[in-house]
Design a protein around this motif. Sequence first.
Motif, PDB file in Angstrom:
ATOM      1  N   GLU A   7       0.821  -1.212   0.000  1.00 31.20           N
ATOM      2  CA  GLU A   7       0.000   0.000   0.000  1.00 31.20           C
ATOM      3  C   GLU A   7       0.860   1.269   0.000  1.00 31.20           C
ATOM      4  OE1 GLU A   7      -2.464   0.403   3.477  1.00 31.20           O
ATOM      5  OE2 GLU A   7      -0.799   0.240   4.873  1.00 31.20           O
ATOM      6  N   GLY A  31      -0.420   3.421   5.413  1.00 26.89           N
ATOM      7  CA  GLY A  31      -1.505   3.693   4.476  1.00 26.89           C
ATOM      8  C   GLY A  31      -1.862   5.149   4.323  1.00 26.89           C
ATOM      9  N   GLY A  32      -1.239   6.021   5.095  1.00 28.93           N
ATOM     10  CA  GLY A  32      -1.571   7.445   5.002  1.00 28.93           C
ATOM     11  C   GLY A  32      -1.024   8.207   6.194  1.00 28.93           C
ATOM     12  N   GLY A  64      -2.915   9.912   8.607  1.00 28.16           N
ATOM     13  CA  GLY A  64      -3.756   9.976   9.804  1.00 28.16           C
ATOM     14  C   GLY A  64      -3.287   9.012  10.889  1.00 28.16           C
ATOM     15  N   ASN A 122      -4.732   6.670  12.432  1.00 22.44           N
ATOM     16  CA  ASN A 122      -5.168   5.282  12.245  1.00 22.44           C
ATOM     17  C   ASN A 122      -4.902   4.749  10.841  1.00 22.44           C
ATOM     18  OD1 ASN A 122      -6.332   4.547  14.846  1.00 22.44           O
ATOM     19  ND2 ASN A 122      -7.800   6.187  14.430  1.00 22.44           N
ATOM     20  N   ASP A 123      -4.135   5.517  10.061  1.00 20.32           N
ATOM     21  CA  ASP A 123      -3.821   5.089   8.694  1.00 20.32           C
ATOM     22  C   ASP A 123      -2.552   4.250   8.623  1.00 20.32           C
ATOM     23  OD1 ASP A 123      -6.010   6.323   7.587  1.00 20.32           O
ATOM     24  OD2 ASP A 123      -4.954   8.200   7.175  1.00 20.32           O
ATOM     25  N   LYS A 124      -1.918   4.028   9.770  1.00 18.09           N
ATOM     26  CA  LYS A 124      -0.705   3.215   9.745  1.00 18.09           C
ATOM     27  C   LYS A 124      -0.697   2.257  10.931  1.00 18.09           C
ATOM     28  CE  LYS A 124       1.899   7.265  11.411  1.00 18.09           C
ATOM     29  NZ  LYS A 124       0.946   8.298  11.018  1.00 18.09           N
ATOM     30  N   HIS A 139      -6.832  -0.559  10.918  1.00 18.45           N
ATOM     31  CA  HIS A 139      -6.049  -0.316   9.701  1.00 18.45           C
ATOM     32  C   HIS A 139      -5.857  -1.578   8.867  1.00 18.45           C
ATOM     33  CE1 HIS A 139      -3.684   1.444   6.682  1.00 18.45           C
ATOM     34  NE2 HIS A 139      -2.614   0.712   6.955  1.00 18.45           N
ATOM     35  N   GLU A 193      -9.292  -1.781   7.019  1.00 14.20           N
ATOM     36  CA  GLU A 193      -9.475  -0.680   6.070  1.00 14.20           C
ATOM     37  C   GLU A 193      -8.365  -0.659   5.015  1.00 14.20           C
ATOM     38  OE1 GLU A 193     -11.833   2.462   9.007  1.00 14.20           O
ATOM     39  OE2 GLU A 193      -9.674   2.731   8.674  1.00 14.20           O
ATOM     40  N   GLY A 194      -7.140  -0.956   5.437  1.00 13.98           N
ATOM     41  CA  GLY A 194      -6.019  -0.950   4.500  1.00 13.98           C
ATOM     42  C   GLY A 194      -6.151  -2.036   3.445  1.00 13.98           C
TER      43      GLY A 194
END
Length: 328
Positions: A52, A86-87, A89, A91-93, A99, A102-103
């Motif tokens: 990702e 993943g980004g 934010g 909660n994006d990693k 994650h 969602e990832g």
Amino acid sequence: MQYNNLGRSGLKVSQLSYGAWVSFGNQLDVKEAKTLLQCCRDHGVNFFDNAEVYANGRAEEIMGQAIRELGWKRSDIVVSTKIFWGGSGPNDKGLSRKHVVEGTKASLKRLDMDYIDVVYCHRPDSSTPIEETVRAMNYVIDKGWAFYWGTSEWSAQQITEAWGIAERLDLVGPIVEQPEYNLLSRHKVESEYVPLYANYGLGLTTWSPLASGVLTGKYNKKVVPPDSRFALENYKNLANRSLVDDVLKKVEGLKPIADELGVPLSQLAIAWCAVNPNVSSVITGATKESQIQENMKAIDVIPLLTPAVMERIEAVVQSKPKRPDSYR
């Protein structure tokens, strides 16, 4: 091309595979990607690796679109991706349940696929309990979004803990680890992970067989070709760390062995990785069709690596890790 079981699983992966790291989205777009992927398939490659984080998701989009336009039958190929970054934010990693779920869904959307064959935890996450990650990975498998899960650059202790949790909860453990492995980087594969091969049937899909190009010999005069990986702005620091006199001297020492076998140094280095019986697949990278054709010829070099040749290589690199007595 030989096809090996991925660890103790029934999944068959080509002995040499292709990874999108650095190239897709940074150096190549869909048109070039199609040419490279088809060249890989023509040589029997069935395993393609992504993540990702590669080109901030663009690498997955390019690979997915290229495969779609090539019209390949999905069941003929094995596609993997990796979840962690993943980004931007909070909660994006990482490897929280949030994650991981969602990832994985976001990766599937970018790849435009119903499922991926293998999903990896791209690094260990010290801020998430391993049990949460093991449960999340099993949720992804139960949903049919992935068939298997694995780890990348985890320690033997972390993989052992994950397996302990999986066995206690009657869940699926990680069947594969994706570590760096080459003539200059061997400790994890040849020492640290040794108990895991027998205990859990752990397979390996190793990356950087050419040590980011160092083992091709093209950097031996410390000159960085403008079209090489080390010329990219993001990789200047890696170049400074890699192109040191001690390493380049070893690379220079390997050239006579390759010359005697009548093969390029790059093929010798890739074949050396593939000879290890614990390596299910060696992930290669390339930005040109000619590089893929060269890399794939490493298959023919494998039979040339007799015990005597392996000893000569060892005498030059002197990188064999000491194995603890208890592993012998």
